[in-house]
Design a protein around this motif. Structure first.
Motif, short mmCIF file in Angstrom:
data_model
loop_
_atom_site.label_atom_id
_atom_site.label_comp_id
_atom_site.label_asym_id
_atom_site.label_seq_id
_atom_site.Cartn_x
_atom_site.Cartn_y
_atom_site.Cartn_z
N GLU A 260 -5.51 31.05 93.59
CA GLU A 260 -4.44 30.68 92.66
C GLU A 260 -4.69 29.32 92.02
N ASP A 261 -5.36 28.42 92.74
CA ASP A 261 -5.67 27.10 92.18
C ASP A 261 -6.73 27.17 91.09
N VAL A 262 -7.72 28.06 91.27
CA VAL A 262 -8.89 28.06 90.39
C VAL A 262 -8.80 29.09 89.27
N PHE A 263 -8.12 30.20 89.50
CA PHE A 263 -8.11 31.26 88.49
C PHE A 263 -7.62 30.78 87.13
N PRO A 264 -6.60 29.91 87.04
CA PRO A 264 -6.21 29.43 85.71
C PRO A 264 -7.33 28.70 84.96
N GLN A 432 -12.84 15.68 98.26
CA GLN A 432 -12.23 16.99 98.06
C GLN A 432 -11.88 17.20 96.60
N ASN A 433 -12.38 18.30 96.02
CA ASN A 433 -11.94 18.68 94.68
C ASN A 433 -10.52 19.20 94.71
N GLU A 434 -9.79 18.96 93.61
CA GLU A 434 -8.42 19.44 93.52
C GLU A 434 -8.35 20.96 93.49
N ARG A 435 -9.35 21.58 92.86
CA ARG A 435 -9.34 23.03 92.70
C ARG A 435 -10.59 23.60 93.36
N ASP A 436 -10.41 24.21 94.53
CA ASP A 436 -11.52 24.71 95.34
C ASP A 436 -11.10 26.05 95.93
N VAL A 437 -11.80 27.12 95.58
CA VAL A 437 -11.39 28.46 95.98
C VAL A 437 -11.51 28.68 97.48
N ALA A 438 -12.53 28.09 98.12
CA ALA A 438 -12.81 28.38 99.53
C ALA A 438 -12.15 27.41 100.49
N THR A 439 -12.07 26.15 100.13
CA THR A 439 -11.42 25.14 100.96
C THR A 439 -10.41 24.40 100.09
N PRO A 440 -9.25 25.00 99.88
CA PRO A 440 -8.30 24.41 98.93
C PRO A 440 -7.77 23.06 99.39
N LEU A 441 -7.27 22.32 98.43
CA LEU A 441 -6.74 20.99 98.70
C LEU A 441 -5.65 21.02 99.76
N SER A 442 -4.84 22.06 99.78
CA SER A 442 -3.76 22.14 100.76
C SER A 442 -4.29 22.12 102.19
N GLY A 443 -5.41 22.80 102.45
CA GLY A 443 -6.00 22.78 103.78
C GLY A 443 -6.68 21.46 104.08
N VAL A 460 -10.80 14.45 94.09
CA VAL A 460 -11.53 14.49 92.83
C VAL A 460 -10.89 15.51 91.90
N GLY A 461 -10.60 15.11 90.68
CA GLY A 461 -9.94 15.98 89.72
C GLY A 461 -10.89 16.97 89.09
N SER A 462 -11.56 17.77 89.90
CA SER A 462 -12.57 18.70 89.41
C SER A 462 -12.34 20.09 90.02
N THR A 463 -13.10 21.04 89.51
CA THR A 463 -13.02 22.43 89.94
C THR A 463 -14.33 22.85 90.58
N GLY A 464 -14.25 23.49 91.74
CA GLY A 464 -15.45 24.03 92.38
C GLY A 464 -15.51 23.67 93.84
N HIS A 465 -16.28 24.45 94.57
CA HIS A 465 -16.53 24.21 95.98
C HIS A 465 -17.76 23.31 96.10
#
Length: 497
Positions: A260-264, A432-443, A460-465
């Motif tokens: 949900e974090d990365v799909f947008p 930690q990237n803000e948008r990470d599909v495998a290890t999300p910021l919430s975890g 980090v305000g970036s997208t990716g694992h």
């Protein structure tokens, strides 16, 4: 497994303060470590494409740490020495993700992306964790169909049923018990952390610094908890939820939030004018298109010769979606697959590692996930979780709460998971990237909370694992590099936008 596609990817190719560390080793312990170092026999590493400076050696470790005088297994390690002996301060262990990944080639690979002052400060050390070749290895001898990522990840049936997942779990668990031997019962995070301390001692180092990525962040945190007086500077990059009651179940559940974090971000890219792989005209159209396409493929799969499985069905599309959200550089693969499927075709089958490699990686991954903590055995519990997940997170269709092989694992955990606490040395930086599909910021924030004042977190305000020197940004990279080279870290948690 949680990291099967991460492993495949590795194959397919502000103010600062100086940290002080507590509880130094005694003189006798240091001397013992240095004497052990002389037993290492360094030589050429297996494989091609390595830096000619890289050497490999083998460390003997107990298969069962409760029986240190019993059978031993080999853990193969690699090294590229400090590029400036005058500036050398110790070793930097590169802890791989997974479970089921190796860092044996990393001193020649991502280690060479480190800035010069970091490569001057450390010998770079990689290793193949126990169970993973060329260390003493294991295999479950699975049927090829059970090696498909869309099978190993517990995608439920199109109607949400988990019945077939429970059957698969039993079949895979039985195969691991039959073919895995005694070692498969002794592969887990605590075993890996204890192996790491044997590596430290064999290298003759009083303390060990480390850069752990993904699952390696949990390994690094456990090591620092078990061996605080032997812990140097620790970087934890793309951080796992350390929930001691669930462990790998919490990591799997993280995909709900991560997708949900990365799909947008994918939707914005996939609808951008001028994009040759554009799938819709607006970002808002991408999600419903994906859901409709997955549902259509649930009903009418497209044959996919050479792929495993040999068809593009809804769950294969969903698995490719998860894989493609690991990095923006992978977005085109998902868009191209969607476009092909819309026209009733498929792209060429993706390349895979050799089957023996997949067998080995799958066995190590299964053993680690299942030995670390007990999973429920009740199909009803998984069915309820899947139903709720499908309602709240249709993109992941219930997979993150479903039954993996661990639901039928025949071996109970040998010990409780290590609880990560705020007691110990304070030389830890989380990135930690803000948008990470495998290890999300919430975890990642849960690991940050558990570590308390021992750590600071660079968001980090970036997208990716994988953030540091990969999918992050210059600000985050600079902050982490300064810490590794000088021991300086931000005084407080910081954001690199």
């Amino acid at each position: 497994m949680k990291q099967t596609n991460r492993t495949r990817a590795s194959w397919i190719a502000a103010g600062t303060v100086l940290l002080g560390l507590t509880a130094p080793l005694t003189t006798s312990a240091t001397a013992a470590a240095h004497s052990t170092a002389h037993s290492l026999h360094w030589g050429a590493c297996e494989g091609g494409g390595l830096d000619p400076r890289q050497q490999c050696a083998s460390v003997k470790v107990p298969m069962d740490y409760a029986d240190p005088g019993g059978p031993k297994v080999d853990v193969v390690i690699s090294r590229i020495r400090s590029e400036n002996p005058v500036a050398r301060r110790g070793v930097l262990l590169l802890i791989p993700g997974g479970p089921g990944s190796s860092s044996l080639a990393d001193p020649s690979g991502k280690g060479q992306k480190l800035p010069q002052d970091v490569r001057d400060a450390y010998d770079l050390i990689g290793f193949a964790p126990r169970g993973l070749a060329p260390s003493t290895s294991v295999s479950c001898g699975l049927d090829r169909a059970d090696l498909a990522t869309s099978k190993l990840r517990p995608w439920p049936a199109p109607d949400g049923s988990v019945t077939e997942n429970m059957v698969t779990a039993r079949r895979v668990a039985d195969a691991c018990a039959r073919d895995g031997g005694a070692l498969i019962q002794h592969i887990g995070t605590v075993d890996e952390a204890r192996d790491i301390d044997r590596i430290r001692a064999a290298l003759g180092e009083p303390r060990l610094s480390a850069w752990g990525v993904s699952y390696g962040t949990y390994v690094g945190a456990v090591y620092s908890q078990l061996f605080p007086h032997r812990t140097g500077r620790i970087v934890l990059d793309s951080n796992d939820d350390p929930d001691p009651t669930r462990v790998s179940r919490a990591w799997l559940a993280g995909y709900e939030t991560g997708v949900e974090d990365v799909f947008p971000e994918f939707a914005r890219w996939a609808s951008a004018p001028g994009n040759p792989d554009r799938v819709t005209r607006t970002p808002a159209e991408v999600r419903p298109l994906f859901l409709r396409l997955a549902a259509r493929l649930d009903r009418t799969p497209i044959p996919w010769p050479g792929a495993n499985p040999g068809e593009l069905n809804g769950n294969v599309l969903r698995q490719n979606m998860v894989d493609s959200l690991y990095a923006p550089s992978r977005f085109p693969a998902l868009a191209q697959l969607m476009l092909a499927a819309l026209h009733g075709t498929v792209p060429p089958a993706p390349a895979e590692p050799p089957e023996p490699v997949l067998q080995n990686v799958t066995a190590v991954s299964a053993a680690t996930l299942c030995n670390d903590a007990a999973w429920p055995a009740s199909a009803i519990e998984y069915q309820e979780g899947v139903a709720e997940s499908r309602r709240r997170h249709p993109l992941t269709a219930g997979m993150p709460r479903n039954a993996m092989v661990c639901a039928a694992w025949p071996y109970p955990p040998r010990q409780a998971p290590v609880r990560i606490t705020d007691h110990g040395p304070s030389g830890i930086v989380l990135v930690q990237n803000e948008r990470d599909v495998a290890t999300p910021l919430s975890g990642a924030l849960k690991l940050r909370e558990a570590l308390g004042d021992r750590a600071v977190m660079v968001t980090v305000g970036s997208t990716g694992h994988n953030a540091y020197l990969a999918n992050g940004n210059t600000c985050g990279d600079r902050t982490v590099s300064r810490f590794l080279a000088t021991g300086q870290r931000p005084e407080h948690d910081t954001h690199c936008g």
